[in-house]
Scaffold this motif. Structure first.
Motif, PDB file in Angstrom:
ATOM      1  N   LYS A  57       0.858  -1.186   0.000  1.00 51.90           N
ATOM      2  CA  LYS A  57       0.000   0.000   0.000  1.00 51.90           C
ATOM      3  C   LYS A  57       0.894   1.236   0.000  1.00 51.90           C
ATOM      4  N   TYR A  58       0.599   2.162  -0.925  1.00 52.55           N
ATOM      5  CA  TYR A  58       1.422   3.361  -1.060  1.00 52.55           C
ATOM      6  C   TYR A  58       0.563   4.540  -1.508  1.00 52.55           C
ATOM      7  N   ASP A  59       1.062   5.750  -1.296  1.00 53.27           N
ATOM      8  CA  ASP A  59       0.352   6.977  -1.693  1.00 53.27           C
ATOM      9  C   ASP A  59      -1.106   6.982  -1.235  1.00 53.27           C
ATOM     10  N   ASN A  60      -1.344   6.642   0.009  1.00 52.21           N
ATOM     11  CA  ASN A  60      -2.662   6.655   0.650  1.00 52.21           C
ATOM     12  C   ASN A  60      -3.643   5.601   0.139  1.00 52.21           C
ATOM     13  N   TYR A  61      -3.957   5.567  -1.157  1.00 53.64           N
ATOM     14  CA  TYR A  61      -5.032   4.695  -1.638  1.00 53.64           C
ATOM     15  C   TYR A  61      -4.609   3.685  -2.703  1.00 53.64           C
ATOM     16  N   ASN A  62      -3.352   3.661  -3.077  1.00 53.86           N
ATOM     17  CA  ASN A  62      -2.899   2.744  -4.128  1.00 53.86           C
ATOM     18  C   ASN A  62      -2.414   1.430  -3.533  1.00 53.86           C
ATOM     19  N   GLU A  63      -2.708   0.350  -4.246  1.00 52.61           N
ATOM     20  CA  GLU A  63      -2.291  -0.986  -3.820  1.00 52.61           C
ATOM     21  C   GLU A  63      -1.685  -1.728  -4.996  1.00 52.61           C
ATOM     22  N   LEU A  64      -0.674  -2.516  -4.682  1.00 49.34           N
ATOM     23  CA  LEU A  64       0.013  -3.325  -5.674  1.00 49.34           C
ATOM     24  C   LEU A  64       0.198  -4.709  -5.074  1.00 49.34           C
ATOM     25  N   TYR A  65      -0.234  -5.738  -5.787  1.00 47.18           N
ATOM     26  CA  TYR A  65      -0.066  -7.114  -5.312  1.00 47.18           C
ATOM     27  C   TYR A  65       1.123  -7.735  -6.020  1.00 47.18           C
ATOM     28  N   ILE A  66       2.079  -8.241  -5.243  1.00 41.22           N
ATOM     29  CA  ILE A  66       3.244  -8.906  -5.822  1.00 41.22           C
ATOM     30  C   ILE A  66       3.458 -10.242  -5.124  1.00 41.22           C
ATOM     31  N   SER A  67       4.194 -11.123  -5.786  1.00 46.13           N
ATOM     32  CA  SER A  67       4.472 -12.436  -5.197  1.00 46.13           C
ATOM     33  C   SER A  67       5.955 -12.775  -5.362  1.00 46.13           C
ATOM     34  N   PRO A  68       6.791 -12.177  -4.507  1.00 48.68           N
ATOM     35  CA  PRO A  68       8.217 -12.513  -4.582  1.00 48.68           C
ATOM     36  C   PRO A  68       8.451 -13.969  -4.194  1.00 48.68           C
ATOM     37  N   ALA A  69       9.601 -14.504  -4.551  1.00 51.02           N
ATOM     38  CA  ALA A  69       9.917 -15.904  -4.252  1.00 51.02           C
ATOM     39  C   ALA A  69       9.873 -16.164  -2.747  1.00 51.02           C
ATOM     40  N   ASN A  70      10.321 -15.204  -1.948  1.00 52.66           N
ATOM     41  CA  ASN A  70      10.309 -15.348  -0.499  1.00 52.66           C
ATOM     42  C   ASN A  70       9.750 -14.059   0.107  1.00 52.66           C
ATOM     43  N   ASN A  71       8.517 -14.110   0.568  1.00 50.75           N
ATOM     44  CA  ASN A  71       7.866 -12.921   1.116  1.00 50.75           C
ATOM     45  C   ASN A  71       8.632 -12.322   2.293  1.00 50.75           C
ATOM     46  N   GLU A  72       9.079 -13.176   3.213  1.00 53.27           N
ATOM     47  CA  GLU A  72       9.747 -12.696   4.425  1.00 53.27           C
ATOM     48  C   GLU A  72      11.039 -11.942   4.097  1.00 53.27           C
ATOM     49  N   LYS A  73      11.867 -12.506   3.236  1.00 52.08           N
ATOM     50  CA  LYS A  73      13.130 -11.842   2.879  1.00 52.08           C
ATOM     51  C   LYS A  73      12.873 -10.545   2.125  1.00 52.08           C
ATOM     52  N   PHE A  74      11.868 -10.540   1.266  1.00 57.19           N
ATOM     53  CA  PHE A  74      11.540  -9.335   0.515  1.00 57.19           C
ATOM     54  C   PHE A  74      11.093  -8.227   1.466  1.00 57.19           C
ATOM     55  N   ILE A  75      10.257  -8.570   2.449  1.00 54.93           N
ATOM     56  CA  ILE A  75       9.785  -7.589   3.424  1.00 54.93           C
ATOM     57  C   ILE A  75      10.950  -7.093   4.275  1.00 54.93           C
ATOM     58  N   GLU A  76      11.865  -7.985   4.663  1.00 50.94           N
ATOM     59  CA  GLU A  76      13.049  -7.574   5.420  1.00 50.94           C
ATOM     60  C   GLU A  76      13.852  -6.526   4.657  1.00 50.94           C
TER      61      GLU A  76
END
Length: 117
Positions: free
Chosen positions: A73-92
């Motif tokens: 979620k970015y710029d108040n109301y925009n959303e982007l769905y992504i599926s990286p190979a490893n969610n936890e590492k990407f978030i880190e």
């Protein structure tokens, strides 16, 4: 007469294969850059407010190939769905670049997808 049908029958699988084989995400130059076949774009990491993991997005921009990804979620109301190979590492990595990002886990939520206050 049959040529348009044949072209369409060949074009659809090629298009889907293009999306499947060329979907990736890069964190560089202060941006989250995404590519999924013909869908390309970027989001400034400083503009990302929240990340929701272990969920899916039913409508909106989805440059992703899996169902258990993350919603950015970015710029108040925009959303982007992504599926990286490893969610936890990407978030880190995202948190290293912007520690102000709020991380929410929909797996623990009794009302998934509901807005937080």
């Amino acid at each position: 007469m049959w040529i348009p049908s044949i072209v369409l029958m060949l074009a659809v699988p090629v298009f889907l294969l293009w999306i499947y084989l060329q979907t990736y995400y890069v964190l560089e130059d202060g941006e989250l850059k995404y590519v999924s076949g013909p869908i390309r774009g970027s989001v400034r990491i400083s503009k990302i407010e929240q990340v929701i993991k272990n969920t899916t997005l039913w409508v909106g921009l989805k440059p992703a190939t899996a169902r258990n990804g993350i919603i950015v979620k970015y710029d108040n109301y925009n959303e982007l769905y992504i599926s990286p190979a490893n969610n936890e590492k990407f978030i880190e990595k995202l948190l290293e670049l912007n520690p102000d990002i709020v991380v929410k886990d929909d797996k623990d939520d009794i009302f998934p997808g509901a807005p937080i206050n």
